[in-house]
Design an enzyme around this catalytic site. Sequence first.
Site, short mmCIF file in Angstrom:
data_model
loop_
_atom_site.label_atom_id
_atom_site.label_comp_id
_atom_site.label_asym_id
_atom_site.label_seq_id
_atom_site.Cartn_x
_atom_site.Cartn_y
_atom_site.Cartn_z
N SER A 1 -4.73 -15.98 32.36
CA SER A 1 -5.90 -16.80 31.69
C SER A 1 -6.57 -16.00 30.44
O SER A 1 -6.17 -14.11 30.49
CB SER A 1 -7.08 -16.97 31.75
OG SER A 1 -7.88 -15.75 32.04
N ASP A 2 -6.02 -16.16 29.45
CA ASP A 2 -7.06 -14.54 28.25
C ASP A 2 -8.98 -14.72 29.37
O ASP A 2 -8.77 -15.27 29.86
CB ASP A 2 -7.05 -15.23 26.97
CG ASP A 2 -7.87 -14.09 26.23
OD1 ASP A 2 -7.71 -12.96 26.76
OD2 ASP A 2 -7.31 -14.30 24.65
N TRP A 3 -9.22 -13.33 28.66
CA TRP A 3 -10.24 -13.34 30.20
C TRP A 3 -11.69 -13.72 29.47
O TRP A 3 -12.29 -13.82 28.42
CB TRP A 3 -10.83 -11.58 29.24
CG TRP A 3 -9.92 -10.47 29.97
CD1 TRP A 3 -10.91 -9.37 30.52
CD2 TRP A 3 -8.14 -10.83 30.12
NE1 TRP A 3 -10.35 -8.33 31.17
CE2 TRP A 3 -8.79 -8.80 31.25
CE3 TRP A 3 -7.52 -10.93 30.12
CZ2 TRP A 3 -7.31 -9.02 31.46
CZ3 TRP A 3 -6.26 -10.58 31.04
CH2 TRP A 3 -6.61 -9.46 31.28
#
Length: 763
Positions: free
Chosen positions: A282-284
């Site tokens: 996932s993106d952060w």
Amino acid sequence: MKSTIIILSVLAAATAKNISKAEMENLEHWWSYGRSDPVYPSPEISGLGDWQFAYQRAREIVALMTNEEKTNLTFGSSGDTGCSGMISDVPDVDFPGLCLQDAGNGVRGTDMVNAYASGLHVGASWNRQLAYDRAVYMGAEFRHKGVNVLLGPVVGPIGRVATGGRNWEGFTNDPYLAGALVYETTKGIQENVIACTKHFIGNEQETNRNPSGTYNQSVSANIDDKTMHELYLWPFQDSVRAGLGSIMGSYNRVNNSYACKNSKVLNGLLKSELGFQGFVVSDWGGQHTGIASANAGLDMAMPSSTYWEEGLIEAVKNGTVDQSRLDDMATRIIAAWYKYARLDDPGFGMPVSLAEDHELVDARDPAAASTIFQGAVEGHVLVKNENALPLKKPKYISLFGYDGVSTDVNTVGGGFSFFSFDVKAIENKTLISGGGSGTNTPSYVDAPFNAFVAKAREDNTFLSWDFTSAEPVANPASDACIDFINAAASEGYDRPNLADKYSDKLVEAVASQCSNTIVVIHNAGIRLVDNWIEHENVTGVILAHLPGQDTGTSLIEVLYGNQSPSGRLPYTVAKKASDYGGLLWPTEPEGDLDLYFPQSNFTEGVYIDYKYFIQKNITPRYEFGYGLTYTTFDYSELEVDAITNQSYLPPDCTIEEGGAKSLWDIVATVKFTVTNTGDVAAAEVPQLYVGIPNGPPKVLRGFDKKLIHPGQSEEFVFELTRRDLSTWDVVAQNWGLQAGTYQFYVGRSVFDVPLTSALVFTN
Ligand SMILES: *[C@@H]1O[C@H](CO)[C@@H](O)[C@H](O)[C@H]1NC(C)=O
Ligand SMILES: *[C@@H]1O[C@H](CO)[C@@H](O)[C@H](O)[C@H]1NC(C)=O
Ligand SMILES: *[C@@H]1O[C@H](CO)[C@@H](O)[C@H](O)[C@H]1NC(C)=O
Ligand SMILES: *[C@@H]1O[C@H](CO)[C@@H](O)[C@H](O)[C@H]1NC(C)=O
Ligand SMILES: *[C@@H]1O[C@H](CO)[C@@H](O)[C@H](O)[C@H]1NC(C)=O
Ligand SMILES: *[C@@H]1O[C@H](CO)[C@@H](O)[C@H](O)[C@H]1NC(C)=O
Ligand SMILES: *[C@@H]1O[C@H](CO)[C@@H](O)[C@H](O)[C@H]1NC(C)=O
Ligand SMILES: *[C@@H]1O[C@H](CO)[C@@H](O)[C@H](O)[C@H]1NC(C)=O
Ligand SMILES: *[C@@H]1O[C@H](CO)[C@@H](O)[C@H](O)[C@H]1NC(C)=O
């Protein structure tokens, strides 16, 4: 199931604000456009292509792990390193953990590294070999620092929105060019570490990219299936084909379902259709649900996950997540690590804080220097030249503009970014990169002024300079006045304009006094020039993009003609901002809808950038593919040959990495000759555009770059694959060649096409 969850939360939000029933029905109307179909179960890694060995090893390793150990692989732990994300070790199986680190233009958050040219600069270079070499050297620096996963390259955003704040991190808004360059970049990075191509998918604006506060929620990119394949998915497909080890799920929603829990996107497009073998991270902060995201195909959550830390083992126990899914998450992660980036001590070279005393780990390979320099040179695009360039030992040069110098930068102290997150229309320093996670601390900044000083000493040129005045005084006797301006951009913000008034006034002020005014623009995206481009004294203009640390000397190389400029625009420069129409600004929440989240309907389909300008019959200032050199090229002897004369070829639909095997069959070849008819050596970038029946009149489907000496000719041969000549058939769910007449155009830009031909494919 997912849409039920969404509707429930709309109801909750609506109740909180006491929205009427009528308004509520209006809200529900959204679901009619852009709903995502469920695709389950999540396909398992199968050891396609040369993943077989790593896959087998990973299965053996994972078989020895407990569920707690497997779960630990799936989310970040804080760790004690300076990595952007850290997966903890599993000592029982000798797995030392993983360090994931920003970003695509150099190692972020540390010292003793190089700042490479940004993605957009690579795009402007149109040079596959250079893209590969840059990626090899950059990946080696990550490895040297103990990084396993390089959080790049970027092909999403692709650049749908002209003011998009992260367009500079990607190469270009053309999918074919982006695909060719991301293929090389993925290959190059993975010589040393795992690449993480991002952001998957539809991450075309920064505005409301992620929930902020109670109201604004993540924008939904509503993309139809055909557009998805022909535009947004295309470059990701090339990256997967190159053997991609990891991919980053984006912040936004796709068809109203978060990209990191969208099963159609992850299980369907990526893991089924493209046969992706690596892991999805996932993106952060981009994970918004636990069980649903695991089942939808997310394999790793960053920088941490309370959902999975607290619930994944339990969910496997009670059967809401299948044991095989958890095993697959772990196997994908271990396989990518095994195949590309086994490091003993992940993160050892990434200090937690640069302000503290730390061991200096020098990641810089002296052999990278020529690639960094040449990479900086080739992204400069000369767009106007009325006998102004190249400069030839001028006696007197005047230098102006805030962008000519390097001032308050590179105090590496505690700052992790070269630029702050704040977007400014004007940065009071030379721009070598955009801002945010895509930037890093350069070894040095060879600012334009420094380089001019060195050149002046060599040529005995007199230099006059004023880098601070908004309306400087120029000596009209100057042989040339060079005006440095920029157009900054940063992650987290879309740009406020495509041309700021301060810089435009500065250009006009200089041009009103100096009859040979050359404008150099360091631009993190499209920069309009029409406020002054026809000024009689503006004789030269260079769109200099984001060259990285070697910015000054690389500019000198081009301005003085050591090398003829060889960059070409990887986007279209309009005459005025409104020419971009609905693609100028990001989508904002509408009325009461800001209670929930904006709906960004990609109704223009594939018609962005030059395809849009052609469709709307709008003449831009400088079209896609455009760029001047110091010589002239002649095009001749076009020959287009079909390997088959049938639109129907029995396709081999075996899934390989990147999709069906037969997509890469060569179905036609294009051959032609380019002759340098001028006086100096220069690299030419011939481009092939194809009009596919039932598609846009022109799409880029071939390019190359070769240095050609005066009087010499070079033959170019482009091979066209089935995918290159197909359109996506939403009913058949497959690419298909079209019966009808294909138009072929070969030349110097999308509009300057001296050679044309046609091919007929029959049923
Ligand atoms: C919604 O309506 C109820 C009663 O009709 C009222 O008590 C409440 O304050 C209202 N809430 C908002 C956010 O307006
Ligand atoms: C997006 O499409 C939906 C469904 O057709 C429509 O209701 C909505 O108004 C559209 N939004 C925008 C911003 O055009
Ligand atoms: C989004 O919705 C469009 C229109 O219904 C559909 O064509 C497309 O396949 C959907 N994409 C995803 C990823 O769900
Ligand atoms: C899982 O990771 C945590 C730290 O992040 C660690 O304390 C724990 O021992 C790990 N569990 C196993 C089984 O390795
Ligand atoms: C299974 O466990 C998860 C995680 O604790 C929980 O959220 C879910 O409600 C449970 N489902 C069932 C059917 O017990
Ligand atoms: C740039 O410098 C000028 C003059 O020195 C100053 O007025 C302006 O605020 C600065 N701009 C930024 C964005 O720092
Ligand atoms: C062009 O430069 C000359 C000085 O060399 C100046 O006299 C003239 O006014 C300038 N032209 C314009 C349109 O400003
Ligand atoms: C919501 O987004 C809009 C722009 O799309 C912005 O003007 C507004 O300030 C945002 N509100 C919050 C609370 O972030
Ligand atoms: C393919 O066949 C059709 C019909 O026989 C013919 O008109 C066309 O020229 C052929 N095209 C090529 C490339 O040979």
